[in-house]
Design a protein around this motif. Structure first.
Motif, PDB file in Angstrom:
ATOM      1  N   UNK A  33      62.473  42.499   2.806  1.00 30.45           N
ATOM      2  CA  UNK A  33      61.218  43.006   2.234  1.00 30.45           C
ATOM      3  C   UNK A  33      60.048  42.175   2.757  1.00 30.45           C
ATOM      4  N   UNK A  75      57.127  43.483   5.291  1.00 30.96           N
ATOM      5  CA  UNK A  75      55.725  43.327   4.902  1.00 30.96           C
ATOM      6  C   UNK A  75      54.906  42.694   6.030  1.00 30.96           C
ATOM      7  N   UNK A 106      54.292  45.260   8.969  1.00 29.08           N
ATOM      8  CA  UNK A 106      53.325  46.355   8.809  1.00 29.08           C
ATOM      9  C   UNK A 106      51.893  45.897   9.115  1.00 29.08           C
ATOM     10  N   UNK A 153      68.051  50.582   0.580  1.00 27.52           N
ATOM     11  CA  UNK A 153      67.057  49.539   0.844  1.00 27.52           C
ATOM     12  C   UNK A 153      66.553  49.660   2.283  1.00 27.52           C
ATOM     13  N   UNK A 174      64.197  52.573   2.588  1.00 26.69           N
ATOM     14  CA  UNK A 174      62.853  52.306   2.070  1.00 26.69           C
ATOM     15  C   UNK A 174      62.047  51.418   3.016  1.00 26.69           C
ATOM     16  N   UNK A 184      53.252  53.140   7.669  1.00 25.33           N
ATOM     17  CA  UNK A 184      52.165  52.158   7.638  1.00 25.33           C
ATOM     18  C   UNK A 184      52.177  51.204   8.836  1.00 25.33           C
ATOM     19  N   UNK A 188      49.080  42.212  -2.103  1.00 27.07           N
ATOM     20  CA  UNK A 188      48.771  43.581  -1.661  1.00 27.07           C
ATOM     21  C   UNK A 188      49.990  44.490  -1.847  1.00 27.07           C
ATOM     22  N   UNK A 189      49.748  45.692  -2.349  1.00 25.89           N
ATOM     23  CA  UNK A 189      50.881  46.604  -2.519  1.00 25.89           C
ATOM     24  C   UNK A 189      51.499  46.961  -1.169  1.00 25.89           C
ATOM     25  N   UNK A 190      52.812  46.924  -1.108  1.00 31.51           N
ATOM     26  CA  UNK A 190      53.503  47.450   0.077  1.00 31.51           C
ATOM     27  C   UNK A 190      54.218  48.716  -0.377  1.00 31.51           C
ATOM     28  N   UNK A 191      53.863  49.819   0.238  1.00 38.43           N
ATOM     29  CA  UNK A 191      54.426  51.097  -0.189  1.00 38.43           C
ATOM     30  C   UNK A 191      55.592  51.523   0.690  1.00 38.43           C
ATOM     31  N   UNK A 231      63.691  48.897  -4.685  1.00 38.28           N
ATOM     32  CA  UNK A 231      62.883  49.384  -3.545  1.00 38.28           C
ATOM     33  C   UNK A 231      62.517  50.847  -3.748  1.00 38.28           C
ATOM     34  N   UNK A 279      53.153  41.954  -2.778  1.00 40.45           N
ATOM     35  CA  UNK A 279      53.616  40.813  -1.994  1.00 40.45           C
ATOM     36  C   UNK A 279      52.474  39.936  -1.509  1.00 40.45           C
ATOM     37  N   UNK A 280      52.615  38.636  -1.710  1.00 48.49           N
ATOM     38  CA  UNK A 280      51.658  37.686  -1.157  1.00 48.49           C
ATOM     39  C   UNK A 280      52.017  37.366   0.284  1.00 48.49           C
ATOM     40  N   UNK A 281      51.063  36.789   1.008  1.00 48.04           N
ATOM     41  CA  UNK A 281      51.290  36.387   2.397  1.00 48.04           C
ATOM     42  C   UNK A 281      51.056  34.879   2.509  1.00 48.04           C
ATOM     43  N   UNK A 297      51.525  32.980   4.819  1.00 52.73           N
ATOM     44  CA  UNK A 297      50.981  32.576   6.123  1.00 52.73           C
ATOM     45  C   UNK A 297      49.472  32.760   6.209  1.00 52.73           C
ATOM     46  N   UNK A 298      48.883  33.417   5.218  1.00 56.12           N
ATOM     47  CA  UNK A 298      47.427  33.621   5.239  1.00 56.12           C
ATOM     48  C   UNK A 298      46.791  32.671   4.230  1.00 56.12           C
ATOM     49  N   UNK A 336      54.553  33.303  -5.187  1.00 58.89           N
ATOM     50  CA  UNK A 336      54.454  33.937  -3.876  1.00 58.89           C
ATOM     51  C   UNK A 336      54.341  35.462  -3.977  1.00 58.89           C
ATOM     52  N   UNK A 337      55.010  36.022  -4.959  1.00 62.54           N
ATOM     53  CA  UNK A 337      54.988  37.480  -5.134  1.00 62.54           C
ATOM     54  C   UNK A 337      54.642  37.818  -6.574  1.00 62.54           C
ATOM     55  N   UNK A 344      58.762  41.676  -6.283  1.00 62.54           N
ATOM     56  CA  UNK A 344      59.558  41.501  -5.077  1.00 62.54           C
ATOM     57  C   UNK A 344      60.916  42.174  -5.256  1.00 62.54           C
ATOM     58  N   UNK A 345      61.472  42.632  -4.161  1.00 66.74           N
ATOM     59  CA  UNK A 345      62.826  43.187  -4.182  1.00 66.74           C
ATOM     60  C   UNK A 345      63.730  42.240  -3.396  1.00 66.74           C
TER      61      UNK A 345
END
Lengths: 173, 773
Positions: A88, A92, A95, A120, A123, A131, B60-63, B639, B646-648, B650-651, B673-674, B677-678
């Motif tokens: 996951x 992320x 994308x 999984x 998805x 995206x 940020x949402x990850x879809x 999922x 999810x956070x990043x 690295x940013x 961090x999140x 999360x899955x």
């Protein structure tokens, strides 16, 4: 038209093209930056008598390999230390077109998934389908419609043969 | 006084001049509560939007669309793939936000419907009783206080926040209509909003039933009760209650008590009704979680099945008919096409059921109690429980393999059948352990083999021995417990609070959740649980034959396991986090959501784990925790909820906070961090839990303790030191002493530099000193 392994998992009109090992190898060899993501399902998996990790390590000469943290130990025991991150988390990162990649050289052009729970993986492929501009390939036993390219639904032995074939074709390139 | 109107034709004073002034008296607020009212009592859909955007900017949402299409209106179906928009203009991202919002609305509505019913019913049956959460619980309803700005004293005081939540639910749901909201972050903000009201609704429901039905009131020593198929005495008539609303089941117990039948009939439950039955009467039995529903109904052990609301199989009536059990539907949400017998005499209904009618709808809980008991006693005398010939059935299997393709867990049913046909039931029995009991395999079986029943039949010896102990739901966390643990949690000396919640839609064995719980219990985290997860934690014994509830005390303290209760009791877990801010840190609670959520996000190292989350309720519960600043980790099936936050790490720019002491913007560790999360595997979840308990506010001692666990678990499960360790070291004092040399080497290689530990906040208004430019 191939029916997804979970037959209800039909996302819409846009579905993966079924590929043979030969076509998969051709596509992968033409792509610039590529990565293979390996999930927890590779644990205990063998190709013939060899552990699949050996094949994955061979493949790591051709492309970046990222493994699920839960299988990292197997690679460490073989003296290798691939990048280990949750699928996951990696998806992320993928994308984001601006992401610099694990080697700092930029994002990837193609990502192959192997060894994840079917739903999984489906998805995660869906994330990249909608995206990102990254092309995706599913190398597991079951047809994944959300990928750009996927193996067909295969019996265990057929899949082993396919995977072995793919690796040897890629090594020959 | 309420509703009084008066009109003043003309009025003039030094300050005001008015003509035709009309005044209507609304709610009379009696100011017994001295706490200052915060900025957002009963916030509207947009009042906390800024807070939501602060969260969504970092997480940020990850879809992950489950479907590329939109099929919600007659413009469609619209294909949203390849950047295409629907006929209404919506794109795939906004559509995912919309579906997430819809799921959260459904979840909140389920709890809201439950709350509305139970509050009104209890007021009607018991009068306007005082709210009583026990002697050590003064902050009786932290979510009501926080969100609504009300301190409820009696049951009727819960009606106003209930009405508020219902209104917000309506506004939020309306935003999903075609032609309304169109942007994903605003869909998400609304999902966060409605899920916050979901927490409020859960609290209202549980506060009401604890007060009126005599449930344990924050009691860490709530009784240990029986759980498992094997705990049901099949020699007695058996009444099975399925769902979440305890009222009809409680009336069954009342009837048994009143008619000297208490020891003569077995009352058992599945899903959260079961928890609440044991909170009402410790003699009630818990069959197990939702995943056991089809399996247990198929055994034919139950003579009467009472269904109330939520998590009831839609085909329960058909399944019950196969065994000759009578079904009584008791709630307007689930009527099952049955005739409404509410106004008929119990005798007529019983005669009808005994005469072969499949069931009845009875919307009168007291009547349900009488009909269920008398019917069960009679039916048990005549009904025969048929045993299934597993080998004979297995021989019908033609090895087509379609069942595997329908199975969530890809379980190798055909091979199990092949072995069973030869008399070896071992593989089918193993599959039983991994089966979530959905029954989809049977839908595609061309030979009509009752696969689920076969699994149960093969595992008969196992199920007979399924007898465990679970601690009955204790309800709220005591204020005194919060005083004891508030400081060590916020300073980081208790490494974290881990809440195992949610449904049993597991990707692997249900035992994984107990294994995870024990890992954190043995490391002296505070472990708390609820719902089906609390049941699955019980269905696992150690080598000495003890369940975790028998091994660990029920307090809210380090190394303790507290079962708060049913689905609606999840509110007490949120309540505990809120009470840490209020009781320990003396932050104002009243209508002060944003500040409290900011406090929790930055200081309270709590993580939710919904390892088998399945329902829309679980979606809204998780999202509600997210708005409150609590990260949630889902199992791999999560999922399919389509969205993670999810956070990043690295940013670095995403991990800036205000230092409330100075007003400066400063860098923090990427923690948590999140927000959502899955995790693919149990191992990944375990390490993630430990990492996500880290908070910016940890003291150096606390950070050392948390890092010790994170590193140790990472090494144990992944075989090496985490690669991101430098991100979590603020000063050398954060480094666990025993790992100093190893970590210093890493820090040197990464050119690490120390940084300050701020008084962290995302809210500029909380800064005591503004940044000097």
């Amino acid at each position: 038209m191939t029916i997804p392994w979970f037959s209800a998992n039909i996302p819409g009109p846009k579905q993966a093209r079924v590929v043979t090992p030969e076509i998969a190898a051709k596509i992968l060899s033409k792509v610039g930056r590529k990565m293979m993501l390996c999930g927890s399902g590779i644990k205990g998996q063998k190709i013939g008598k060899e552990p699949i990790q050996k094949y994955i390590l061979d493949l790591s000469k051709e492309m970046s390999v990222v493994v699920a943290p839960s299988v990292l130990k197997d690679f460490l025991e073989m003296g290798a230390e691939p990048v280990a991150k949750g699928v996951v988390e990696v998806t992320n990162l993928l994308r984001d077109a601006e992401w610099r990649g694990f080697d700092g050289k930029g994002n990837y052009d193609m990502v192959a998934y192997l060894g994840f729970p079917y739903y999984l993986e489906s998805q995660m492929l869906s994330v990249l389908k909608h995206f990102s501009d990254i092309k995706t390939m599913s190398l597991g036993r079951f047809y994944q419609p959300n990928a750009d390219y996927s193996f067909d639904n295969l019996k265990e032995k057929e899949w082993e043969k396919n995977f072995e074939n793919l690796i040897s074709l890629l090594r020959r390139k | 006084m309420k509703g009084t109107k008066f009109k003043i034709d003309e009025f003039e004073s030094d300050l005001i001049k008015a003509t035709g002034l009309e005044i209507t008296v609304g709610r009379i607020v009696e100011e017994e509560w001295e706490e200052i009212l915060g900025p957002t009592p009963m916030p509207s859909v947009t009042d906390l939007r800024k807070w939501d955007f602060a969260l969504l900017n970092r997480y940020k949402p990850m879809y992950a669309p489950l479907c590329d299409l939109c099929c919600l209106c007659t413009y469609g179906k619209c294909d949203l793939s390849d950047g295409k928009k629907g006929a209404c203009g919506i794109d795939i991202g906004a559509q995912q936000g919309r579906i997430v919002l819809l799921a959260c609305c459904i979840g909140a509505a389920a709890h809201g419907g439950h709350a509305r019913h139970i509050v009104e019913h209890l007021i009607e049956e018991h009068g306007d009783m005082p709210i009583d959460m026990g002697k050590n619980v003064e902050v009786e309803a932290p979510l009501v206080r926080l969100i609504a700005g009300i301190m409820p004293k009696k049951l009727s005081d819960l009606l106003e926040p209930l009405e508020y939540a219902e209104g917000e639910l309506m506004h939020s749901l309306s935003a999903t209509h075609t032609g309304q909201e169109g942007y994903f972050t605003d869909f998400e903000s609304k999902a966060l909003h409605v899920s916050m009201t979901d927490q409020l609704l859960m609290e209202i429901a549980d506060v009401a039933q604890i007060s009126a039905l005599g449930f344990p009131k924050g009691d860490p020593g709530a009784p240990l009760v029986d759980i498992g198929f094997g705990s049901i005495d099949t020699k007695k008539p058996v009444i099975l209650c399925i769902g979440h609303n305890v009222v009809p089941g409680a009336e069954v117990i009342n009837y048994l008590r009143d008619h000297d039948l208490y020891d003569k009939v077995e009352v058992a439950g599945i899903c959260c009704t079961a928890h609440d039955l044991t909170r009402y009467d410790k003699g009630a039995k818990i069959v197990g979680p939702l995943s056991k529903q089809l399996q247990f109904v198929r055994t034919g052990i139950a003579d009467v099945i009472i269904v109330d609301e939520q998590c009831v199989r839609a085909d329960v009536l058909q399944e019950a008919r196969k065994t000759g059990a009578a079904v009584i539907a008791t709630n307007d949400k689930i009527c099952l096409g049955l005739p409404d017998r509410t106004k008929d005499s119990p005798k007529d209904v019983i005669d009808n059921l005994l005469g072969g009618a499949p069931g009845a709808l009875i919307l009168d809980a007291e009547k349900v109690g009488e009909v269920a008991v008398r019917t069960a006693i009679k039916l048990s005398e005549t009904r025969k429980r048929r045993a299934l010939n597993v080998v004979k059935e297995a021989k019908k299997c033609i090895q087509c393999g379609l069942c595997i393709r329908e199975c969530h867990n890809n379980l190798d049913i055909p091979r199990g059948m092949e072995k069973a046909a030869k008399g070896d039931l071992s593989l089918l029995s193993e599959i039983y352990e991994l089966c979530i009991g959905c029954g989809r395999c049977e839908n595609v079986c061309s030979k009509e083999i009752p696969i689920v029943s076969l699994l149960g039949g093969a595992a008969k010896e196992i199920t007979r021995k399924e007898r465990y102990k679970v601690r009955s739901g204790r309800g709220p966390i005591q204020d005194t417990e919060i005083r004891n643990v508030g400081s060590p949690i916020v300073l980081g000396e208790i490494p974290g609070v881990v809440a195992f919640v949610g449904c049993p839609n597991y990707a692997g064995s249900s035992k994984e959740i107990a294994e995870m719980a024990e890992i954190f219990l043995s490391r002296r985290y505070i472990v708390t649980t609820s719902g089906c997860a609390a049941m699955d934690i019980a269905m696992y014994k150690d080598e000495e034959g003890k369940t975790l509830y028998e091994k660990y005390p029920g307090n809210f303290d380090a190394g303790c396991l507290s079962n708060v209760g049913s689905c609606v009791s999840n509110a007490h877990i949120a309540g505990a986090a809120i009470k840490i801010a209020s009781i320990f840190a003396h932050r104002n609670l009243r209508g002060n959501y944003e500040e409290i959520a900011d406090y929790i996000l930055n200081r309270v190292g709590a993580v939710g784990v919904a390892w088998g989350a399945m329902s829309q309720k679980a979606a809204s519960i998780a999202t509600g925790f997210n708005r409150l600043g609590v990260p949630v980790i889902l199992g791999p099936r999560g999922a399919k909820y389509r969205r993670t936050y999810l956070g990043r790490p690295d940013k670095s720019e995403d991990w800036m906070v205000y230092n409330a002491r100075t007003g400066e913007k400063v860098q923090i560790s990427p923690s948590p961090e999140y927000l959502l999360y899955v995790a693919e595997s149990k191992e990944e979840a375990i390490v993630s839990i430990a990492k996500n308990c880290i908070r910016p506010n940890d003291t150096t001692k606390g950070r050392q303790i948390k890092l010790t666990h994170y590193i140790d678990l990472h090494k144990r499960y992944f075989g090496k030191m985490p690669e991101d360790i430098a991100m979590y070291i603020r000063t050398e004092a954060d480094i666990p002493i025993t790992l100093k040399a190893e970590i210093m080497k890493i820090l040197k290689a990464e050119k690490w530099e120390p940084r300050i530990t701020p008084d962290p906040t995302l809210l500029e208004r909380l800064c005591r000193k503004k940044e000097v430019k």
